[in-house]
Design an enzyme around this catalytic site. Structure first.
Site, PDB file in Angstrom:
ATOM      1  CD  GLU A   1      36.505 -52.693 -55.835  1.00 33.52           C
ATOM      2  OE1 GLU A   1      36.093 -52.293 -56.953  1.00 33.52           O
ATOM      3  OE2 GLU A   1      37.163 -53.734 -55.677  1.00 33.52           O
ATOM      4  N   PRO A   2      35.160 -47.512 -54.902  1.00 24.85           N
ATOM      5  CG  PRO A   2      36.664 -46.114 -55.991  1.00 24.85           C
ATOM      6  CD  PRO A   2      36.500 -47.518 -55.491  1.00 24.85           C
TER       7      PRO A   2
ATOM      8  N   GLY B   1      29.858 -49.662 -51.442  1.00 21.61           N
ATOM      9  CA  GLY B   1      30.190 -50.617 -50.396  1.00 21.61           C
ATOM     10  C   GLY B   1      29.034 -51.519 -50.010  1.00 21.61           C
TER      11      GLY B   1
ATOM     12  CD  GLU C   1      32.290 -57.329 -41.014  1.00 20.27           C
ATOM     13  OE1 GLU C   1      31.679 -56.456 -41.623  1.00 20.27           O
ATOM     14  OE2 GLU C   1      32.903 -58.262 -41.585  1.00 20.27           O
TER      15      GLU C   1
ATOM     16  NE  ARG D   1      24.641 -26.243 -16.606  1.00 16.04           N
ATOM     17  CZ  ARG D   1      25.447 -25.232 -16.829  1.00 16.04           C
ATOM     18  NH1 ARG D   1      26.616 -25.131 -16.196  1.00 16.04           N
ATOM     19  NH2 ARG D   1      25.125 -24.297 -17.698  1.00 16.04           N
TER      20      ARG D   1
ATOM     21  CD  GLN E   1       7.685 -36.327 -14.562  1.00 14.93           C
ATOM     22  OE1 GLN E   1       6.935 -35.588 -15.191  1.00 14.93           O
ATOM     23  NE2 GLN E   1       7.236 -37.198 -13.691  1.00 14.93           N
TER      24      GLN E   1
END
Ligand SMILES: Cc1cc2nc3c(=O)[nH]c(=O)nc-3n(C[C@H](O)[C@H](O)[C@H](O)COP(=O)(O)OP(=O)(O)OC[C@H]3O[C@@H](n4cnc5c(N)ncnc54)[C@H](O)[C@@H]3O)c2cc1C
Length: 383
Positions: A132-133, A136, A248, A274, A285
């Site tokens: 919520e505002p 969290g 979670e 590259r 290195q």
């Protein structure tokens, strides 16, 4: 990269990984740049994933799922994270691996029959609306209320930063049902179906990353939720949410590990090809050591992740392990993504390159699902 599959996973887990990996390579990676522009996953994707059994990993077979254990959650998280589209991973895991388990854990038989088959098949999309505002991290400051009136609960309040807010049909949400209760007491969870008088969503948020997932606010204004949609016990919703934290955190850390493995793979390829100073970047290195250090740190974190999942599958608590992981792994992802951009040079800072997206999509993992500092507090409590 360290391969722990032979030590920790069953044939079923490995098969699940292979199928999901192939599906993501074929159906997600080529199309996701378009979804990034639209800021949303297509509904068809949920149905496709549902048909193949990828969305039912938390859901028992009797409700249409393909229930897997904690190691299954790790495999699922790694593969969606390895896609390197953080928004895809976030939307799909919110649906299948974060919100759905709450119904599995606490739903009545009627609620499970009503909601789980549609979630497993991807016909109905799920969101998890807690923040919520007012904040969290400290969820006891939630202000949304639910008051019982006859055979309904009347909800008033606002949720914010909700992934899938615009695309979901159903939300798992939480509101204060006892204004006198202290601490984590007096909160109750509800299954809320989108639509109807008193329910609105806000505008789509313009996020820095996770662009394939939509995000917005939910507003409840005298919104009536049928009493039979209360999930779990009245007043015990906060504790019901806490019960899901291990899963979670495991899921989010697995996504980070998948994303780090992808970042390292493409950066190694890049460094080896590259040209610089008549050799390649890999021949320097400092660059070799940096990538070797990240590969070693990543392997140690991956070991903790697999160890936690195996321990959870033996029925043991992994609160300490999952808090340690959530404090550490998302932070490492941020550092590694930054180092990889550095190795790519300017090309790694350009929109449309994979490493640039990883750099942006790495960021939210240490904000959501328990900010890094909150996780360190949790670890300290358990030491
Ligand atoms: C991309 C994204 C997707 C999200 N999706 C969802 C979703 O689907 N559903 C949902 O409900 N929410 C979602 N959220 C919200 C997320 O859960 C919150 O952002 C998170 O819980 C932190 O809350 P907050 O942003 O209000 O920060 P606050 O709680 O205000 O905290 C701000 C900062 O303060 C620091 N802090 C907080 N507590 C402590 C402490 N004890 N000690 C030291 N420092 C501390 C931390 O650095 C923290 O980042 C999402 C957020 C993001 C960024």
């Amino acid at each position: 990269m360290l391969n722990l599959d032979d030590t920790y996973l069953s044939d079923e887990h490995r098969q699940f990984r292979e199928q999901l990996n192939r599906f993501i390579a074929r159906e997600v990676v080529p199309r996701a740049p378009e979804w990034e522009t639209e800021g949303l996953l297509p509904r068809e994707l949920y149905r496709q994933m549902g048909e193949l059994g990828f969305l039912g990993l938390a859901i028992p077979a009797e409700f249409g799922g393909t229930e897997l254990d904690a190691r299954g959650t790790v495999v699922f998280g790694e593969e969606i994270g390895r896609s390197s589209f953080g928004g895809f991973a976030a939307s799909i895991s919110d649906h299948a691996d974060m919100a759905a388990p709450v119904i599995v854990r606490a739903g009545t038989a009627a609620q499970k029959h009503r909601y789980l088959p549609g979630i497993a098949s991807g016909q109905r999309v799920l969101g998890f609306a807690v923040t919520e505002p007012s904040g969290g991290s400290d969820l006891t400051r939630m202000k949304t209320t639910a008051v019982r009136q006859g055979d309904h609960w009347i909800l008033n309040g606002q949720k914010t930063f909700i992934t899938n807010a615009l695309s979901a049909d159903i939300f798992i949400t939480i509101a204060r049902t006892d204004s006198q209760a202290k601490g984590g007491n007096g909160f109750t969870i509800f299954i809320v179906e989108k639509g109807g008088k008193g329910f609105t969503t806000g505008k789509k948020f313009d996020k820095t990353g996770w662009c394939t997932s939509d995000m917005s606010e939910l507003f409840f204004e005298d919104f009536a939720v049928p009493a039979e949609n209360m999930l779990g016990e009245e007043g015990k919703g906060f504790y019901l949410l806490m019960q899901g934290l291990e899963r979670e955190r495991m899921s989010m850390c697995a996504q980070c590990v998948g994303m780090m493995e992808r970042a390292l793979t493409i950066t190694l390829e890049y460094a080896k090809s590259r040209a610089a100073y008549g050799r390649t970047l890999w021949d320097l290195q400092a660059i070799r050591h940096e990538l070797a250090t990240y590969a070693s740190e990543l392997s140690a974190s991956k070991l903790l992740l697999y160890h936690s999942a195996a321990k959870k599958d033996r029925g043991e608590s992994v609160r300490l392990e999952t808090s340690m992981m959530k404090a550490q792994i998302p932070q490492m992802l941020k550092r590694m993504a930054d180092a990889c951009v550095q190795i790519y040079g300017a090309s790694g800072y350009m929109r449309g390159t994979e490493i640039e997206r990883i750099f942006r999509d790495a960021r939210p993992y240490s904000l959501g699902g328990g900010a890094a500092a909150v996780m360190l507090d949790e670890v300290a409590k358990l030491l």
